[in-house]
Design a protein around this motif. Structure first.
Motif, PDB file in Angstrom:
ATOM      1  N   ASP A   1       0.818  -1.295  -0.120  1.00  0.00           N
ATOM      2  CA  ASP A   1      -0.160   0.056   0.193  1.00  0.00           C
ATOM      3  C   ASP A   1       0.875   1.268   0.077  1.00  0.00           C
ATOM      4  O   ASP A   1       0.444   2.371  -0.615  1.00  0.00           O
ATOM      5  CB  ASP A   1      -0.856  -0.008   1.278  1.00  0.00           C
ATOM      6  CG  ASP A   1      -1.863   0.990   1.118  1.00  0.00           C
ATOM      7  OD1 ASP A   1      -3.200   0.860   0.376  1.00  0.00           O
ATOM      8  OD2 ASP A   1      -1.974   2.119   1.801  1.00  0.00           O
ATOM      9  N   THR A   2       1.996   1.214   0.729  1.00  0.00           N
ATOM     10  CA  THR A   2       2.947   2.272   0.839  1.00  0.00           C
ATOM     11  C   THR A   2       3.534   2.573  -0.757  1.00  0.00           C
ATOM     12  O   THR A   2       3.720   3.655  -1.009  1.00  0.00           O
ATOM     13  CB  THR A   2       4.001   2.048   1.964  1.00  0.00           C
ATOM     14  OG1 THR A   2       3.365   2.038   3.057  1.00  0.00           O
ATOM     15  CG2 THR A   2       4.991   3.246   1.899  1.00  0.00           C
ATOM     16  N   ALA A   3       3.842   1.513  -1.358  1.00  0.00           N
ATOM     17  CA  ALA A   3       4.262   1.349  -2.636  1.00  0.00           C
ATOM     18  C   ALA A   3       3.460   1.956  -3.621  1.00  0.00           C
ATOM     19  O   ALA A   3       3.779   2.687  -4.512  1.00  0.00           O
ATOM     20  CB  ALA A   3       4.763   0.174  -2.893  1.00  0.00           C
ATOM     21  N   ALA A   4       2.188   1.716  -3.474  1.00  0.00           N
ATOM     22  CA  ALA A   4       0.978   2.051  -4.279  1.00  0.00           C
ATOM     23  C   ALA A   4       0.948   3.749  -4.060  1.00  0.00           C
ATOM     24  O   ALA A   4       0.874   4.420  -5.156  1.00  0.00           O
ATOM     25  CB  ALA A   4      -0.354   1.572  -4.021  1.00  0.00           C
ATOM     26  N   ASP A   5       1.080   4.162  -2.822  1.00  0.00           N
ATOM     27  CA  ASP A   5       1.008   5.500  -2.809  1.00  0.00           C
ATOM     28  C   ASP A   5       2.214   6.324  -3.506  1.00  0.00           C
ATOM     29  O   ASP A   5       2.014   7.308  -3.942  1.00  0.00           O
ATOM     30  CB  ASP A   5       1.099   5.900  -1.160  1.00  0.00           C
ATOM     31  CG  ASP A   5      -0.275   6.268  -0.485  1.00  0.00           C
ATOM     32  OD1 ASP A   5      -1.026   6.387  -1.203  1.00  0.00           O
ATOM     33  OD2 ASP A   5      -0.145   6.353   0.655  1.00  0.00           O
ATOM     34  N   ALA A   6       3.309   5.639  -3.321  1.00  0.00           N
ATOM     35  CA  ALA A   6       4.594   6.353  -4.066  1.00  0.00           C
ATOM     36  C   ALA A   6       4.427   6.359  -5.422  1.00  0.00           C
ATOM     37  O   ALA A   6       5.117   7.212  -6.006  1.00  0.00           O
ATOM     38  CB  ALA A   6       5.974   5.616  -3.394  1.00  0.00           C
ATOM     39  N   ARG A   7       3.631   5.348  -6.007  1.00  0.00           N
ATOM     40  CA  ARG A   7       3.391   5.354  -7.532  1.00  0.00           C
ATOM     41  C   ARG A   7       2.121   6.250  -7.978  1.00  0.00           C
ATOM     42  O   ARG A   7       1.843   6.282  -9.085  1.00  0.00           O
ATOM     43  CB  ARG A   7       3.384   3.930  -7.810  1.00  0.00           C
ATOM     44  CG  ARG A   7       4.634   3.162  -7.636  1.00  0.00           C
ATOM     45  CD  ARG A   7       4.356   1.679  -7.622  1.00  0.00           C
ATOM     46  NE  ARG A   7       5.704   1.083  -7.854  1.00  0.00           N
ATOM     47  CZ  ARG A   7       6.769   0.774  -6.981  1.00  0.00           C
ATOM     48  NH1 ARG A   7       6.256   1.333  -5.884  1.00  0.00           N
ATOM     49  NH2 ARG A   7       7.645  -0.048  -7.091  1.00  0.00           N
TER      50      ARG A   7
END
Length: 224
Positions: free
Chosen positions: A72-78
């Protein structure tokens, strides 16, 4: 792998809330970037290889059991656009409700408890696929397909485009869909050892900019 479960998850009638979102097609239609079947295909192809690839990678990684909070953190960053992040979480919340009712699983319950306002939709999609007994390639295929089927369906409503033409666009994109899903699943396998940075992070700046403008419209047919 259950082919029937895959069909249920990919079915546009699955109550996951996608019908209320155009995937950027509404803003593209208003700007004149989509005005017929040919320009719809160009739009969908571009979306598939950027936002679609990124979503497919996240979904595949979640289906493999990689920590959903990390994803989810990776999705936010993307997702630079606040409007798109909010839309992804709304869609994730709705999909999680549908998935928990359809394929009850402890992992889905834990995700709902950890993200009461909704996790990013691709992460939820991957866990839903996992709960349904599907694998990473299946989750990647569903995410890739959703990235183009939503805009194609929305354009029928926005422009009155012939639905046969819209379906033909999706059929012509089939080889690209397979290639994107395969690339995403391969990246997800690598991410198990190399971390989330190994997942695709293809950017689509015009989609992000258009999403911010669309969010400020006083009147719109779709939520995003």
């Amino acid at each position: 792998m259950s082919l029937a479960a895959l069909l249920v998850l990919a079915d546009g009638r699955f109550p996951a809330g996608g019908h209320a979102h155009s995937g950027g097609a509404e803003a593209a239609c208003k700007a004149g970037r989509i005005h017929d079947a040919a320009t719809l295909e160009q739009f969908c192809r571009g979306r598939l290889h950027t936002a679609g690839l990124t979503a497919a990678g996240l979904a595949a990684a979640a289906a493999l059991g990689i920590d959903p909070a990390l994803l989810d953190t990776a999705a936010d960053a993307r997702t630079p656009s606040p409007a798109l992040r909010a839309a992804a979480r709304r869609l994730g919340r709705q999909l999680l409700r549908a998935a928990r009712a359809t394929w009850p699983a402890a992992e889905l319950d834990a995700l709902a408890a950890a993200f009461p306002r909704g996790a990013h939709q691709p992460v939820v999609l991957g866990l839903a696929a996992r709960a349904a007994g599907l694998g990473a390639p299946d989750a990647a295929h569903v995410a890739a397909y959703e990235s183009v089927s939503g805009p194609a369906t929305a354009t029928v409503r926005l422009l009155g485009l012939d639905p046969f033409e819209a379906s033909a666009v999706l059929a012509r994109l089939a080889p690209d869909l397979d290639a994107v899903a395969a690339r995403a699943a391969e990246a997800a396998l690598l991410a198990r050892t190399a971390g989330a940075d190994a997942l695709p992070a293809a950017s689509s700046p015009l989609l992000e900019i258009a999403a911010e403008a669309h969010a400020d419209w006083a009147v719109r047919l779709f939520a995003s």
